[in-house]
Write a protein that holds these residues in place. Structure first.
Motif, short mmCIF file in Angstrom:
data_model
loop_
_atom_site.label_atom_id
_atom_site.label_comp_id
_atom_site.label_asym_id
_atom_site.label_seq_id
_atom_site.Cartn_x
_atom_site.Cartn_y
_atom_site.Cartn_z
N ASP A 324 0.82 -1.20 0.00
CA ASP A 324 0.00 0.00 0.00
C ASP A 324 0.85 1.26 0.00
O ASP A 324 0.36 2.35 -0.33
CB ASP A 324 -0.94 0.01 1.21
CG ASP A 324 -1.99 -1.10 1.12
OD1 ASP A 324 -2.23 -1.57 -0.01
OD2 ASP A 324 -2.54 -1.48 2.17
N LEU A 327 3.02 3.98 -4.22
CA LEU A 327 2.03 4.86 -4.83
C LEU A 327 2.10 4.76 -6.35
O LEU A 327 3.09 4.33 -6.92
CB LEU A 327 2.27 6.30 -4.39
CG LEU A 327 2.29 6.52 -2.86
CD1 LEU A 327 2.57 7.99 -2.55
CD2 LEU A 327 0.98 6.06 -2.23
N GLY A 328 1.03 5.20 -6.99
CA GLY A 328 0.99 5.20 -8.45
C GLY A 328 -0.21 4.41 -8.94
O GLY A 328 -0.49 3.32 -8.45
N GLY A 329 -0.93 4.99 -9.91
CA GLY A 329 -2.14 4.34 -10.40
C GLY A 329 -2.03 3.87 -11.84
O GLY A 329 -3.03 3.43 -12.41
N SER A 330 -0.88 3.94 -12.45
CA SER A 330 -0.76 3.53 -13.85
C SER A 330 -0.87 2.02 -13.97
O SER A 330 -0.69 1.28 -13.00
CB SER A 330 0.57 4.00 -14.43
OG SER A 330 1.64 3.28 -13.82
N ALA A 334 0.43 -0.96 -11.40
CA ALA A 334 -0.55 -1.94 -10.90
C ALA A 334 -0.10 -3.36 -11.25
O ALA A 334 -0.22 -4.28 -10.43
CB ALA A 334 -1.93 -1.64 -11.50
N ARG A 337 2.79 -4.32 -8.97
CA ARG A 337 2.35 -4.64 -7.61
C ARG A 337 1.71 -6.02 -7.56
O ARG A 337 1.96 -6.80 -6.64
CB ARG A 337 1.35 -3.59 -7.11
CG ARG A 337 1.99 -2.35 -6.51
CD ARG A 337 0.98 -1.59 -5.66
NE ARG A 337 -0.18 -1.17 -6.45
CZ ARG A 337 -0.34 0.04 -6.97
NH1 ARG A 337 0.60 0.96 -6.81
NH2 ARG A 337 -1.42 0.33 -7.67
#
Length: 406
Positions: A324, A327-330, A334, A337
């Motif tokens: 968690d 960070l990062g939403g690309s 994802a 992760r």
């Protein structure tokens, strides 16, 4: 024998006229001239002989050389008995520290003090294979009448210097000697072969000791993170230097290395600490031993009081942080992760690749905190900051007594 008669006539001509007839080897003529200039008498029958305490002291100093030569010395009693010869080992001054071989020849050598405790440098006994090899620094054969002193002319001798394989320093001489009537043309080749064997043994021992010294450095490095540390072997040579100490060496490479040879390599182990503190104020010395013998030391040049400590790099990620914290939403992040979570669920080794600053250690910590060994410590290891000789053994382990690189 014709050759010996010719050499005898040449020797007599040199003594009478002060110059050698043409055709003689230049190295031999140079040795005769040195012997005469040094005032050596041709009537001298024997080399100087030392007392038992001095013999013990010299043999103690030459302990490493004697140990490396021991297999050849033990063999010489067998293979030289048939050749009416003996093997002689001297230190770098021409002092005989050991003899072995045909017992009759060993006993015969006592007449000229060609025995343990005898000193065979040119300055005291004139031209001879041991002394001349030390002066010229190369394999030398002196046969019969080529010796400067008349009574020594009953010997034929072949000698070669033994050098330390790491720096070429002459440590001693291997000599094969026997009566001139039993001249063996293979004696010089045998001496050279034994010398090479001794040098190889010394080289292996030095590499093993250097690895042990580096292990001592690695084991103490975490205690002295902000200190300048030099790793020095027993001969005073630098094995490794921490970054600050390396800068000192780079500022005066020849001068500082020469001083270390003097304060460590040329002195007794009991004097190392005092010598180092005199040269490096505020320094402490930790002696590294192997089976009771001092093999070198760590010189820790402590930061003087009042000098600010060097800033230490700050951790950007705390141990135990999970996925968690990444960070990062690309889609790429994802995907990374998700793959990391799956891999972290088992105990397989994981390789994380990427350029500097992309977050490799962040992923490593997250995988660690989510995996089977989450309760154990996270231990980062900077291989770039480790001595190259120790990386493999630190990563994969080391069995005591194994040779270097095993």
């Amino acid at each position: 024998m014709n050759r010996q008669r010719e050499m005898r006539h040449a020797w007599e001509a040199f003594l009478g006229k002060g110059e050698a007839p043409p055709g003689l080897p230049s190295a031999l003529v140079a040795s005769w001239m040195r012997s005469r200039a040094l005032g050596v008498s041709t009537s001298r029958r024997e080399a100087p002989i030392s007392t038992e305490p001095e013999i013990y002291r010299r043999r103690s100093i030459s302990k490493a050389l004697l140990s490396a030569a021991r297999p050849a010395l033990n063999r010489s009693g067998l293979f030289l008995a048939e050749a009416s010869s003996m093997m002689i080992l001297t230190d770098a001054s021409g002092f005989i520290v050991e003899t072995a071989g045909d017992p009759r020849i060993v006993d015969n050598g006592r007449r000229n003090h060609l025995e343990t405790g005898g000193r065979w440098d040119e300055a005291v006994i004139g031209t001879n294979a041991i002394g001349t090899a030390l002066v010229d620094g190369k394999p030398t054969e002196i046969r019969g009448a080529a010796h400067f002193c008349e009574d020594v002319q009953r010997w034929t001798c072949a000698a070669t210097p033994v050098r330390h394989p790491l720096d070429g320093e002459i440590l001693g001489v291997v000599d094969i000697s026997g009566p001139v009537a039993h001249f063996n043309p293979q004696s010089l080749a045998l001496a050279m072969s034994i010398g090479q064997e001794i040098e190889a043994t010394l080289g292996q021992a030095a590499r093993t000791e250097h690895e042990l010294l580096l292990r001592g450095f690695v084991s103490k490095r975490s205690i002295w993170l902000s200190e300048d540390i030099l790793v020095i072997d027993k001969r005073g040579f630098v094995v490794h230097a921490a970054e600050g100490a390396r800068r000192r060496l780079d500022a005066d490479p020849d001068g500082l290395k020469r001083e270390l040879r003097q304060i460590i390599g040329s002195t007794a182990r009991d004097d190392w600490e005092e010598n180092c503190r005199r040269r490096f104020p505020n320094a402490s010395v930790e002696i590294v031993q192997n089976e009771g013998d001092a093999i070198g030391c760590l010189i820790v040049m402590h930061r003087p009081r009042g000098r600010p400590a060097a800033p230490q790099p700050k951790e950007t990620v705390e141990p135990g942080l999970g996925f968690d914290s990444i960070l990062g939403g690309s889609a790429v992040i994802a995907e990374a992760r998700m793959r990391a979570r799956k891999l972290g669920a088992n105990s397989l080794p994981i390789l994380i690749e990427g350029e500097t600053g992309v977050g490799k250690e962040l992923f490593a910590r997250a995988i660690k905190s989510a995996g089977p060994a989450a309760d154990g410590p996270f231990v980062p290891l900077n291989c770039g900051g480790m001595p190259r000789d120790l990386i493999a053994s630190e990563l994969f382990g080391y069995a005591k007594g194994a040779f270097t690189g095993a």
